[in-house]
Design a protein around this motif. Structure first.
Motif, PDB file in Angstrom:
ATOM      1  N   LEU A  61       0.997  -0.948   0.129  1.00  0.00           N
ATOM      2  CA  LEU A  61       0.375   0.117  -0.615  1.00  0.00           C
ATOM      3  C   LEU A  61       0.344   1.176   0.281  1.00  0.00           C
ATOM      4  O   LEU A  61       1.705   1.385   0.906  1.00  0.00           O
ATOM      5  CB  LEU A  61      -1.084   0.462   1.378  1.00  0.00           C
ATOM      6  N   HIS A  63       1.269   5.560   0.127  1.00  0.00           N
ATOM      7  CA  HIS A  63       0.564   7.071   0.478  1.00  0.00           C
ATOM      8  C   HIS A  63       0.516   7.551  -0.528  1.00  0.00           C
ATOM      9  O   HIS A  63       1.643   7.742  -1.099  1.00  0.00           O
ATOM     10  CB  HIS A  63       0.219   7.514   1.840  1.00  0.00           C
ATOM     11  N   SER A  80      -5.581   8.290   3.167  1.00  0.00           N
ATOM     12  CA  SER A  80      -5.709   7.483   3.940  1.00  0.00           C
ATOM     13  C   SER A  80      -6.859   7.087   4.444  1.00  0.00           C
ATOM     14  O   SER A  80      -6.464   5.156   4.934  1.00  0.00           O
ATOM     15  CB  SER A  80      -5.182   8.169   5.514  1.00  0.00           C
ATOM     16  N   LEU A  83      -6.745   3.295   2.097  1.00  0.00           N
ATOM     17  CA  LEU A  83      -5.898   2.650   2.530  1.00  0.00           C
ATOM     18  C   LEU A  83      -6.525   1.694   3.494  1.00  0.00           C
ATOM     19  O   LEU A  83      -5.944   0.782   2.916  1.00  0.00           O
ATOM     20  CB  LEU A  83      -4.589   3.089   2.674  1.00  0.00           C
ATOM     21  N   ALA A  87      -6.908  -2.096   3.115  1.00  0.00           N
ATOM     22  CA  ALA A  87      -6.105  -2.691   3.980  1.00  0.00           C
ATOM     23  C   ALA A  87      -7.088  -4.439   4.561  1.00  0.00           C
ATOM     24  O   ALA A  87      -6.835  -5.191   4.774  1.00  0.00           O
ATOM     25  CB  ALA A  87      -5.125  -2.445   5.155  1.00  0.00           C
ATOM     26  N   ILE A  96       1.303  -7.134   4.571  1.00  0.00           N
ATOM     27  CA  ILE A  96       0.913  -6.040   4.149  1.00  0.00           C
ATOM     28  C   ILE A  96       2.365  -4.660   4.286  1.00  0.00           C
ATOM     29  O   ILE A  96       2.611  -4.452   5.238  1.00  0.00           O
ATOM     30  CB  ILE A  96      -0.356  -5.152   4.615  1.00  0.00           C
ATOM     31  N   PHE A  98       3.090  -1.564   4.573  1.00  0.00           N
ATOM     32  CA  PHE A  98       2.417  -0.149   4.071  1.00  0.00           C
ATOM     33  C   PHE A  98       4.150   0.988   4.516  1.00  0.00           C
ATOM     34  O   PHE A  98       5.081   1.261   4.548  1.00  0.00           O
ATOM     35  CB  PHE A  98       1.702   0.151   5.469  1.00  0.00           C
ATOM     36  N   ALA A 105       0.153   2.394   9.530  1.00  0.00           N
ATOM     37  CA  ALA A 105       0.047   0.329   9.719  1.00  0.00           C
ATOM     38  C   ALA A 105      -0.206   0.289  10.796  1.00  0.00           C
ATOM     39  O   ALA A 105      -0.721  -0.821  10.704  1.00  0.00           O
ATOM     40  CB  ALA A 105       1.558   0.512   9.859  1.00  0.00           C
ATOM     41  N   ALA A 108      -4.295   0.237   9.603  1.00  0.00           N
ATOM     42  CA  ALA A 108      -4.009  -1.486   8.815  1.00  0.00           C
ATOM     43  C   ALA A 108      -3.835  -2.870   9.464  1.00  0.00           C
ATOM     44  O   ALA A 108      -4.678  -3.466   9.717  1.00  0.00           O
ATOM     45  CB  ALA A 108      -2.505  -1.800   8.020  1.00  0.00           C
ATOM     46  N   VAL A 118       1.768  -6.439   8.816  1.00  0.00           N
ATOM     47  CA  VAL A 118       1.831  -5.871   8.305  1.00  0.00           C
ATOM     48  C   VAL A 118       3.158  -4.958   8.845  1.00  0.00           C
ATOM     49  O   VAL A 118       3.752  -4.858   9.648  1.00  0.00           O
ATOM     50  CB  VAL A 118       0.520  -4.477   9.240  1.00  0.00           C
ATOM     51  N   LEU A 120       5.936  -1.620   8.316  1.00  0.00           N
ATOM     52  CA  LEU A 120       6.226  -0.430   8.163  1.00  0.00           C
ATOM     53  C   LEU A 120       8.505  -0.604   7.453  1.00  0.00           C
ATOM     54  O   LEU A 120       8.152  -0.457   8.628  1.00  0.00           O
ATOM     55  CB  LEU A 120       6.229   0.198   9.371  1.00  0.00           C
TER      56      LEU A 120
END
Ligand code: 13P
Ligand code: SF4
Length: 388
Positions: A61, A63, A80, A83, A87, A96, A98, A105, A108, A118, A120
């Motif tokens: 995903l 942004h 946001s 997204l 998610a 996922i 992010f 995140a 999500a 998830v 990051l």
């Protein structure tokens, strides 16, 4: 020629820094193992190969404020709200990744199943606005509202740009989350349930929405400052207010001023000024159009060839729009270029590192919201996702 005003030699490229613990600067080391150097010429190929080998197990995903070098690897790009929806709509994806900031995140993670992870890519990708409301501060505020005799009339509401702890607080008090694309709908929902709203943490989105879209007066708003005793407001002011705005803001959007708007109108009399609702009320009033990142993109898509636009939002997005619309004159509203430093933390080396870790069977930088907190936050997020 894109018409995009590149920074002149006298302009400074600024990176606005996140502050506070939730921004990630105190979250510690984000990349155990080797982060590839940004100069590595094989980074694009490495990202492509890693993504391909993860196949359907992976969902990326991105942004709209992410760098081009990263956004090209996103399966879905969005604001946001979009997204969060995306998610929640991918139960089959094991990982996922992010490309965004920490609160996204977290959301999500809250919206996905136990088995989904998830990630990051850089834990330092926080949000200075989200850091402006902490759990203990919001609890103190609620105590102040209770002592002023107004808490029972108040529906709490938080902008997506807030920590899971704040969303959980809002969920526990029967409130709702909103984003910049559904703030009016969420406020309508809240005013059907209570006489007053406590709006966290972005005072500008709250004020801009109630004044511009709901006909409130500025006097209907009161600002609660968590750094002052009793929020710096009297019990009478709380009783008179229709909306209690948390004293938080986005440092990136706070850079746009009415002078920026006047200056560009002088230089380009036909310009359309298009800004994000995180800008101050004065800037929003001086602009022609106001909306979320998704709205800004659609407005530019629909714009007439040859038309002129000055856009007041994060620079990666404005720059991309300028390149995507070479037939329109798209410029950045401020003369000083300015990225969101925390969004910019996610770069190609971090993305490659995260993807290659997954290929190697290790899950890097997983974002996990504790179960009770996640449950309470989810109720507030679900209310948003089911708004009409
Ligand atoms: P939206 O993408 O919801 O418009 O929000 C912008 C933002 O500030 C994200 O940090
Ligand atoms: Fe936070 Fe502002 Fe950056 Fe968005 S642009 S992530 S609100 S600091």
């Amino acid at each position: 020629m894109t018409g995009f005003d590149e920074p002149s030699p006298t302009q400074t490229a600024l990176l606005l820094l996140g502050r506070g613990s939730d921004s990630g600067s105190e979250r510690g080391v984000d990349c155990p193992g080797d982060l590839p150097p940004a100069s590595d010429p094989s980074l694009l190929e490495r990202a492509r190969v890693a993504k391909e080998s993860l196949g359907d197990r992976l969902f990326v995903l991105g942004h709209h404020y992410q760098r081009d070098e990263v956004i090209q690897f996103a399966d879905v790009t969005g604001d946001s709200f979009k997204l969060a929806q995306q998610a929640a709509a991918r139960p089959e994806a094991e990982f996922i990744v992010f490309c965004g900031v920490h609160f996204m995140a977290e959301s999500a993670d809250i919206l996905t199943s136990e088995s989904q992870r998830v990630i990051l890519p850089d834990l330092a990708a926080g949000c200075s606005m989200a850091d402006m409301a902490t759990g203990p501060q919001v609890e103190q505020c609620w105590t102040d509202l209770t002592e002023a005799g107004v808490a029972e009339q108040v529906v709490p509401m938080t902008y997506m740009n807030s920590s899971a702890a704040i969303k959980a607080f809002v969920g526990r008090h029967d409130g709702v989350v909103c984003t910049s694309s559904n703030a009016k709908r969420a406020l309508d929902w809240a005013y059907e349930r209570g006489e007053k709203v406590l709006f966290l943490p972005d005072q500008h989105l709250g004020r801009n929405t109630v004044v511009r879209e709901m006909g409130f007066d500025l006097d209907d708003c009161v600002v609660y400052n968590p750094l002052r005793p009793n929020g710096g407001v009297t019990a009478q002011e709380l009783r008179n207010a229709k909306i209690i705005l948390w004293k938080g803001h986005c440092s990136v959007h706070g850079r746009f001023t009415v002078d920026c708007v006047n200056e560009i109108r002088e230089r380009k009399p036909d310009v359309n000024v298009l800004v994000h609702p995180e800008c101050t009320h004065e800037v929003v009033e001086a602009a022609d159009y106001v909306g979320s990142t998704e709205y800004i993109i659609k407005a530019l898509d629909a714009a007439e060839p040859g038309s002129s636009w000055a856009v007041g939002t994060e620079l990666n997005l404005v720059r991309r729009l300028a390149h995507q619309h070479p037939d329109k004159d798209v410029s950045f509203l401020d003369r000083t270029v300015c990225y969101c430093s925390t969004m910019n933390r996610i770069d190609l080396p971090h993305l490659v590192w995260a993807l290659e870790e997954l290929v190697a069977g290790r899950v890097p930088n997983q974002i996990v919201v504790e179960a009770d907190e996640a449950k309470a936050a989810r109720s507030a997020l679900d209310r948003m996702l089911t708004l009409p």
